[in-house]
Design an enzyme around this catalytic site. Sequence first.
Site, PDB file in Angstrom:
ATOM      1  CB  SER A 156      87.096  32.292  30.430  1.00  0.00           C
ATOM      2  OG  SER A 156      87.190  30.939  30.029  1.00  0.00           O
TER       3      SER A 156
ATOM      4  CE1 TYR B 274      85.355  30.965  35.239  1.00  0.00           C
ATOM      5  CE2 TYR B 274      85.209  29.924  33.086  1.00  0.00           C
ATOM      6  CZ  TYR B 274      85.930  30.648  34.021  1.00  0.00           C
ATOM      7  OH  TYR B 274      87.202  31.071  33.732  1.00  0.00           O
TER       8      TYR B 274
HETATM    9  N1  LIG Z   1      93.413  28.964  34.682  1.00  0.00           N
HETATM   10  C1  LIG Z   1      92.940  28.988  33.445  1.00  0.00           C
HETATM   11  O1  LIG Z   1      93.258  28.139  32.645  1.00  0.00           O
HETATM   12  C2  LIG Z   1      92.010  30.107  33.032  1.00  0.00           C
HETATM   13  C3  LIG Z   1      91.497  30.110  31.727  1.00  0.00           C
HETATM   14  C4  LIG Z   1      90.644  31.152  31.334  1.00  0.00           C
HETATM   15  C5  LIG Z   1      90.342  32.168  32.224  1.00  0.00           C
HETATM   16  N2  LIG Z   1      90.842  32.136  33.492  1.00  0.00           N
HETATM   17  C6  LIG Z   1      90.502  33.238  34.400  1.00  0.00           C
HETATM   18  O2  LIG Z   1      91.673  33.679  35.062  1.00  0.00           O
HETATM   19  C7  LIG Z   1      91.354  34.114  36.378  1.00  0.00           C
HETATM   20  C8  LIG Z   1      92.214  33.358  37.383  1.00  0.00           C
HETATM   21  O3  LIG Z   1      91.919  31.981  37.232  1.00  0.00           O
HETATM   22  P1  LIG Z   1      92.644  30.861  38.112  1.00  0.00           P
HETATM   23  O4  LIG Z   1      92.514  29.602  37.366  1.00  0.00           O
HETATM   24  O5  LIG Z   1      93.972  31.330  38.543  1.00  0.00           O
HETATM   25  O6  LIG Z   1      91.636  30.780  39.363  1.00  0.00           O
HETATM   26  P2  LIG Z   1      91.884  30.129  40.810  1.00  0.00           P
HETATM   27  O7  LIG Z   1      90.637  29.408  41.169  1.00  0.00           O
HETATM   28  O8  LIG Z   1      93.179  29.384  40.862  1.00  0.00           O
HETATM   29  O9  LIG Z   1      92.036  31.419  41.734  1.00  0.00           O
HETATM   30  C9  LIG Z   1      90.938  32.270  41.954  1.00  0.00           C
HETATM   31  C10 LIG Z   1      91.179  33.022  43.241  1.00  0.00           C
HETATM   32  O10 LIG Z   1      89.995  33.779  43.521  1.00  0.00           O
HETATM   33  C11 LIG Z   1      89.758  33.705  44.909  1.00  0.00           C
HETATM   34  N3  LIG Z   1      88.363  33.944  45.248  1.00  0.00           N
HETATM   35  C12 LIG Z   1      87.308  33.104  45.076  1.00  0.00           C
HETATM   36  N4  LIG Z   1      86.195  33.630  45.616  1.00  0.00           N
HETATM   37  C13 LIG Z   1      86.545  34.853  46.118  1.00  0.00           C
HETATM   38  C14 LIG Z   1      85.829  35.857  46.821  1.00  0.00           C
HETATM   39  N5  LIG Z   1      84.528  35.727  47.123  1.00  0.00           N
HETATM   40  N6  LIG Z   1      86.498  36.965  47.202  1.00  0.00           N
HETATM   41  C15 LIG Z   1      87.822  37.088  46.945  1.00  0.00           C
HETATM   42  N7  LIG Z   1      88.550  36.158  46.302  1.00  0.00           N
HETATM   43  C16 LIG Z   1      87.917  35.045  45.907  1.00  0.00           C
HETATM   44  C17 LIG Z   1      90.167  32.278  45.287  1.00  0.00           C
HETATM   45  O11 LIG Z   1      90.386  32.146  46.675  1.00  0.00           O
HETATM   46  C18 LIG Z   1      91.412  32.079  44.453  1.00  0.00           C
HETATM   47  O12 LIG Z   1      92.596  32.432  45.134  1.00  0.00           O
HETATM   48  C19 LIG Z   1      89.871  33.830  36.567  1.00  0.00           C
HETATM   49  O13 LIG Z   1      89.147  35.025  36.397  1.00  0.00           O
HETATM   50  C20 LIG Z   1      89.537  32.820  35.492  1.00  0.00           C
HETATM   51  O14 LIG Z   1      88.201  32.934  35.080  1.00  0.00           O
HETATM   52  C21 LIG Z   1      91.670  31.126  33.911  1.00  0.00           C
END
Ligand SMILES: NC(=O)c1ccc[n+]([C@@H]2O[C@H](COP(=O)([O-])OP(=O)(O)OC[C@H]3O[C@@H](n4cnc5c(N)ncnc54)[C@H](O)[C@@H]3O)[C@@H](O)[C@H]2O)c1
Length: 271
Positions: A138, A151
Amino acid sequence: MKGISGRVAIVTGGAGGIGAGLVRAFTAAGAKVVSADILEEQGAALAKEVGANCAFKKTDLRIDADIEALVAFAAEKFGEIDFLVNAACTYADKGGEADRAGWMTGFDINLFGGIVLMQKALPYLSKSSWPCIVNFSSEAAHVGLPSRWVYPATKAAIEQVTRSQAMDLAVHGIRVNAVMPGWTAKPWQLTAPKETQEQYAYWGNRLHMLGRVGKMEEVTDAVLFLCSEHAGFMTGSCLRVDGGHSAMGPQGRDVVLPTTLRKGTAAAQPK
Ligand SMILES: NC(=O)c1ccc[n+]([C@@H]2O[C@H](COP(=O)([O-])OP(=O)(O)OC[C@H]3O[C@@H](n4cnc5c(N)ncnc54)[C@H](O)[C@@H]3O)[C@@H](O)[C@H]2O)c1
């Protein structure tokens, strides 16, 4: 993209957010996907919607036995494992107030789960004709953010572990890369109340050179690219898919130096 069709991917966090987008993108490209998440109802519903090339396995990435069962399930269901995509995360973060348990949980889900998954899947990845791991970083990994300590630290650690994994798994022909999304629009944000959407659009504009947040498919396409044969010479890298967010200085796109001073500077330059 070359090299995706017919291959088998495990996608963690596949029930929601970008993970769900990845489940759709990999299956649309002809891959078979095991989606792993703690959210059983959501994950199973998506797998059903996507069809026979997708299966859901309830997995808590904090539990080694769950991860072991996930790997066995994927190998049994689709016969091989070629790609690991570690998208699951927790955003839970009490910043400077985070206690030891909070830090442990953050690292357990965001970092350790993906490492244990790699370890358990290694026998299958080693046998794959085109093995690849994609970790999720990220932009938070690179800057100080108010009230967010855990995070960003997990994401910085992921980038370093990506390099270590790439180094030691190269001997097995396994490529390991990370993807670093900027703000990425998720379905709930597109249907959020007007005020939330306006805030999101405002900051999306301020914080990205391209003046907007990313689309889901812009991130999923990048992950597919990293897994594909087009990225055959890429390993140990972190691909930034962030609309220029991380390349901007603190002034963003604002011109802060007074115009007169800039003119003066230009005039002072040797001809
Ligand atoms: N959305 C953004 O803007 C953004 C920006 C930078 C990085 N990211 C990265 O992209 C990835 C996806 O992000 P997102 O926003 O879609 O996240 P999100 O929170 O929408 O989804 C994360 C998923 O992980 C699952 N999860 C949580 N704890 C868990 C566990 N113990 N075991 C199994 N599954 C588990 C949740 O149930 C969820 O479905 C992440 O790694 C995040 O750091 C996202």
